[in-house]
Scaffold this motif. Structure first.
Motif, mmCIF file in Angstrom:
data_model
loop_
_atom_site.group_PDB
_atom_site.id
_atom_site.type_symbol
_atom_site.label_atom_id
_atom_site.label_comp_id
_atom_site.label_asym_id
_atom_site.label_seq_id
_atom_site.Cartn_x
_atom_site.Cartn_y
_atom_site.Cartn_z
ATOM 1 N N THR A 12 0.917 -0.981 0.043
ATOM 2 C CA THR A 12 0.191 0.074 0.027
ATOM 3 C C THR A 12 0.962 1.663 -0.055
ATOM 4 O O THR A 12 0.340 2.446 -0.374
ATOM 5 N N CYS A 24 2.173 1.891 -3.447
ATOM 6 C CA CYS A 24 1.334 2.268 -4.400
ATOM 7 C C CYS A 24 0.796 3.588 -4.235
ATOM 8 O O CYS A 24 0.845 4.781 -5.476
ATOM 9 N N ALA A 25 0.936 4.035 -2.951
ATOM 10 C CA ALA A 25 0.818 5.413 -2.867
ATOM 11 C C ALA A 25 2.357 6.550 -3.204
ATOM 12 O O ALA A 25 2.190 7.225 -3.830
ATOM 13 N N GLU A 67 -5.211 3.729 -9.718
ATOM 14 C CA GLU A 67 -6.323 4.181 -9.039
ATOM 15 C C GLU A 67 -6.346 2.419 -8.924
ATOM 16 O O GLU A 67 -6.593 2.311 -7.372
ATOM 17 N N GLN A 81 -3.941 0.830 -6.197
ATOM 18 C CA GLN A 81 -3.775 1.192 -5.157
ATOM 19 C C GLN A 81 -4.803 0.638 -4.338
ATOM 20 O O GLN A 81 -5.185 -0.220 -3.383
ATOM 21 N N ARG A 103 -4.521 -1.647 -1.082
ATOM 22 C CA ARG A 103 -5.894 -0.942 0.781
ATOM 23 C C ARG A 103 -6.412 -2.093 0.285
ATOM 24 O O ARG A 103 -6.424 -2.466 1.604
#
Length: 537
Positions: free
Chosen positions: A127, A130-131, A137, A140, A144
């Motif tokens: 996570t 990814c951010a 999206e 991500q 999450r």
């Protein structure tokens, strides 16, 4: 350092030196060496934008307007390489153990690395990466959701209530990580979590936390993900309600199919399975689901399940009507009679279907009478299959023209049918007149007109039948002269008996009728009579 930087700048190889140091840093495993190389590249970029129109490592390309300011290739490469080095160092940590070279990193791609981390049960790191890399999206959201699922399945969540566990999972799904040295944070837009709640809910259900799964599914906004998730955890009626709210007939039908499979797999008795399915479908599912299932059953030849569902819903009129419609489409008379009787039985179960039950009973009796007549006279023409008692009586009377020796018996059967089904006297006489004229039984028509029975319809229908049958004028006149004076004129005109019509017009001293005869007839003699009669009046 200043002299070295200036010397390299004068040679024109400063950009190449910056790119070389940046690439070397990505290939290096030692963190100290990585930092030295990146610092050297950063220091070199300091010399590449000494003039006023340069920014972030080199001169600008194109216009010097602020709207067109953008980093140079060297600057963009430096930033990407620094992020890449930071991610690879995090992966090489002894707690993770995913050691990759720069070439391997490029071959696997960041998305593939995220998938590997989740498979290694490292969703938190996935996570964060990814951010940090600002991946797509969907990637991500997947990371999450995996992190939230791991939180639900963790040992620490077992001591918490369903509400607390669900809140923790929702918080993970909605927050952007702010670790790995970047300052992101904030909340994720709801549209970016479509499908994530359903994924975590399924993981919670597999972990035995059905309460958490239900709370998470309440947050799911994607119908395409929510309905299958509800079906997977056994909430079939809720899934159908969601499909109805979304007006998605495909998902609604999927709910019905999956619930029927569930009922059949839950017991070895097929009858018990269908009974449970019908009972719960009527009591727990929305009305739209029941109606869709009824439409589906109506397309099948086997009506057993459809009738069971009607009886469960206590819709006796609809059930009986459905059976009666199927009876009308049945070729075999005996099967039709049996199905109509079954429809009558279903009608009899309700208090508001008395009329329908009586109609079904009478129709079944009529079919039986028609079959009896066909068997007695050994002919289909005596009583063809029909739902009309009028047509049946008429066909029996017309058949007397084919079997004149059995006319008396046929007329008796017609009278019996009329009495049994309470056919009004006027209607019966009209049936006889039409049947006699259509079958050419003019002698029987004359006998009916001369009978001593009270004639409820008068002789006008007899006269019209004789006219339509092109009978001799004497026969037509015989009937017309016995009707009332008001109808005689119209009947003579209908028969084109202009002399008789003129006599009736003169007798009533009606100038309009006289001129009407004059306009219709083609005889010069009659036209002269009309002129003379009009002048005399």
């Amino acid at each position: 350092w200043e002299e070295a930087g200036g010397a390299i700048t004068k040679t024109g190889m400063l950009a190449e030196a910056i790119i070389t140091c940046t690439a070397a840093a990505t290939r290096e495993f030692d963190i100290k060496t990585q930092k030295r190389l990146l610092r050297a590249a950063s220091y070199g970029m300091h010399f590449s934008y000494k003039d006023g129109d340069a920014v972030l490592g080199g001169p600008l390309t194109g216009s010097s307007a602020e709207s067109n300011i953008r980093p140079t290739t060297e600057a963009a490469t430096f930033v990407a390489s620094a992020r890449k080095v930071r991610v690879m160092n995090a992966l090489r940590d002894s707690k993770v153990g995913l050691v990759l070279t720069s070439s391997q990193y490029d071959a696997i791609t960041p998305t593939g690395i995220i998938a590997r981390l989740i498979a290694m049960k490292r969703p938190a790191l996935a996570t964060s990466i990814c951010a940090y890399l600002q991946l797509d999206e969907s990637v991500q959201a997947f990371a999450r959701a995996s992190r939230a699922a791991a939180s639900v399945n963790s040992e620490s969540s077992k001591g918490r209530t369903d509400h607390e566990t669900a809140e923790a999972a929702i918080r993970i799904l909605n927050e952007v990580p702010s670790d790995m040295g970047c300052v992101l944070g904030g909340n994720v837009p709801p549209a970016h979590n479509r499908g994530a709640y359903a994924s975590v809910a399924l993981a919670a259900d597999r972990a035995g936390r059905s309460g958490v799964a239900k709370l998470l599914l309440m947050q799911e906004s994607s119908t395409a993900d929510k309905v299958p998730a509800l079906l997977s955890i056994g909430l079939f009626a809720d899934a159908a309600s969601v499909a109805v709210a979304a007006k998605d007939t495909d998902l609604l039908f999927l709910c019905l199919v999956e619930y029927q499979k569930h009922c059949k797999n839950s017991t070895n008795d097929p009858k018990q399975a269908m009974s449970t399915f019908n009972q719960n479908l009527v009591s727990k599912f929305p009305a739209e689901a029941v109606n869709m299932y009824m439409i589906y059953l109506a397309s099948n030849q086997d009506t057993k399940y459809q009738m069971n569902l009607y009886l469960r819903k206590e819709k006796f009129i609809s059930g009986g009507t459905s059976m009666a419609k199927l009876a009308l489409d049945t070729a075999s008379t005996r099967e039709r009679i049996a199905m109509v009787k079954e429809a009558s039985r279903v009608y009899g179960l309700g208090k508001e279907s008395t009329f329908q039950k009586v109609s079904a009973d009478e129709y079944a009796d009529l079919l039986s009478e028609q079959e009896r007549l066909r068997n007695n006279y050994n002919s289909y023409d005596v009583a063809p299959e029909s739902s009309s008692i009028t047509n049946t009586i008429s066909s029996v009377i017309r058949y007397a023209s084919i079997k004149p020796r059995e006319a008396h018996k046929l007329f008796a059967d017609a009278e019996r049918l009329a009495k049994r089904y309470k056919v009004p006297e006027k209607r019966l006489w009209h049936i006889k007149v039409r049947a006699f004229s259509q079958s050419g039984q003019w002698a029987n028509l004359r006998n009916l007109a001369d009978s001593r029975q009270k004639n409820p319809i008068g002789l006008k229908p007899f006269a019209l039948a004789a006219i339509a049958g092109n009978q001799p004028l004497a026969e037509i006149t015989r009937y017309i002269e016995r009707v009332s004076a008001d109808d005689r004129y119209d009947l003579f005109c209908e028969a084109k008996m202009w002399k008789k019509a003129l006599e009736e017009a003169v007798a009533t001293r009606d100038i309009n009728r006289i001129m009407h005869v004059r306009g219709l007839c083609n005889s010069l003699e009659i036209q002269q009579f009309c002129d003379a009669a009009a002048n005399s009046i």
